[in-house]
Design a protein around this motif. Structure first.
Motif, PDB file in Angstrom:
ATOM      1  N   LYS A 165      27.846  52.431  53.869  1.00 53.09           N
ATOM      2  CA  LYS A 165      27.437  51.063  55.149  1.00 53.09           C
ATOM      3  C   LYS A 165      28.487  52.158  56.307  1.00 53.09           C
ATOM      4  N   TYR A 195      26.789  45.834  59.795  1.00 48.60           N
ATOM      5  CA  TYR A 195      27.331  47.144  58.757  1.00 48.60           C
ATOM      6  C   TYR A 195      25.648  47.993  58.716  1.00 48.60           C
ATOM      7  N   ASN A 225      23.575  51.108  57.374  1.00 47.63           N
ATOM      8  CA  ASN A 225      23.073  52.312  56.212  1.00 47.63           C
ATOM      9  C   ASN A 225      22.305  53.411  56.913  1.00 47.63           C
ATOM     10  N   THR A 250      21.383  46.410  57.579  1.00 46.28           N
ATOM     11  CA  THR A 250      21.973  45.249  55.784  1.00 46.28           C
ATOM     12  C   THR A 250      21.749  43.518  56.388  1.00 46.28           C
ATOM     13  N   ASP A 251      21.860  43.763  57.351  1.00 46.41           N
ATOM     14  CA  ASP A 251      21.254  41.832  57.810  1.00 46.41           C
ATOM     15  C   ASP A 251      19.876  42.288  58.188  1.00 46.41           C
TER      16      ASP A 251
END
Length: 368
Positions: free
Chosen positions: A23, A39, A41, A46-47
């Motif tokens: 990440k 973060y 990827n 990631t959210d």
């Protein structure tokens, strides 16, 4: 009124992070709002705060969902630590993009932009070189520095046939008029001078009495004996000069020192400040800027015209950020990643190519 819009930052080595399936951090900033951290990827956010799209192996498009701020991040196509580079104060690139020139203390290194291999070392200045500029032929280089002299070099054999004792203090900026029969220099002594290269004679001296001159930029279409020039100074003055007749108009920025400038087109001038402000002016009315925008409070170190988009300029700042700034939309559309918060000292632009030199002693090459 200063416009302080949202802007995004991304982990400088995000390409390596994605390659190792790690990440990487991303942030949305606003000088008057709380910074948002998250973060990413290689598959996306990631959210639910950011969304991203990996356009290519070194190009990532990121959007902060709440503000709608979108930026594309471009990683360098190559980075090199040119030996024995110690202080890359400034950089320039040939119009073809094949060769670069970077100041290293009293010397200038001519290098291949693809590999970073040094082709030639130019030695002769007695103090640090502050500005370098290739002539349109790409075969000749103009330099100026803290020894108060201008020097003209042959890129092909490294000789220096012309040395001009030009000023009484540091030379901060130079410009080349048309094909290069005449050049312009600007100094901390408060003067701007036009020189004829053939006999090294001074054709014109401009003394705006606004403190030291930090940067100059020629307007498009300027030629020998005529043309327009903009300058910015240590006391915060932007000046427009008509070469040849001493006509001058000024704007005084109350926010402090102006550090960089660029004549974008016939009527638009951009200036950057010590405190990170980016000012846009319409030359037909200098009474007030068209806009003042501020991405961060770090010094604007360079402003360069983009070769493919006449409504955009490249801006670098003291926090290591370098981005393409659209004069109409007024936000960074493309940000160059790679430097880890190391201030950008030098910035040069050719067709489809950007070079930066930074305090980490690394020259980075970006293919657009």
């Amino acid at each position: 009124m200063v416009n302080r819009s949202w802007w995004l930052s991304l982990q400088h080595d995000w390409v390596d992070g994605f390659a190792e399936r790690e990440k990487v951090w991303v942030s949305a900033h606003h000088t008057e709002e709380k910074t948002v951290h998250s973060y990413l990827n290689s598959e996306g956010g990631t959210d639910n705060l950011f969304i991203s799209n990996l356009v290519s192996s070194n190009r990532l498009k990121v959007t902060h969902k709440e503000s709608g701020c979108t930026t594309t991040f471009l990683a360098p196509s190559s980075s090199y630590k040119i030996t024995p580079l110690n202080k890359p104060q400034c950089v320039d690139v040939t119009s073809s993009g094949g060769l670069g020139a970077v100041a290293d203390g009293k010397d200038v290194l001519i290098f291949e932009t693809v590999s970073g291999i040094v082709r030639r070392k130019l030695s002769g200045h007695l103090a640090e070189v502050e500005t370098v500029r290739f002539f349109p032929s790409d075969k000749v280089l103009l330099t100026g520095g803290a020894d108060m002299c201008l020097r003209i070099w042959s890129v092909e054999d490294g000789s220096c046939p012309v040395t001009i004792p030009a000023h009484k203090r540091i030379i901060n900026s130079v410009a080349i008029i048309d094909r290069g029969k005449e050049v312009v220099s600007a100094s901390s002594d408060g003067s701007i001078k036009v020189w004829r290269c053939g006999d090294q004679s001074c054709l014109e001296t401009i003394t705006p009495e606004v403190g030291g001159i930090n940067d100059i930029s020629l307007f498009p279409g300027s030629s020998e004996g005529s043309g327009k020039l903009c300058s910015v100074s240590s006391n915060g003055t932007l000046s427009l000069h008509n070469l040849g007749n001493q006509d001058r108009r000024e704007y005084r920025h109350t926010g402090g020192e102006l550090t960089a400038c660029a004549a974008v087109d016939d009527v638009t001038v951009m200036a950057g400040s010590e405190s990170g402000e980016i000012l846009t002016f319409d030359c037909r009315d200098l009474s007030t800027p068209v806009s003042i925008n501020q991405r961060s409070r770090y010094r604007v170190t360079n402003i360069c015209k983009d070769h493919s988009d006449t409504s955009s300029v490249w801006v670098s700042q003291g926090d290591g950020e370098c981005y393409l700034y659209n004069t109409q939309d007024r936000f960074p559309a493309l940000t160059l990643s790679g430097g880890d918060s190391e201030g950008i000292l030098g910035l040069a632009v050719a067709e489809g190519l950007v070079l930066t030199s930074a305090k980490d002693k690394i020259v980075r090459r970006y293919t657009l």
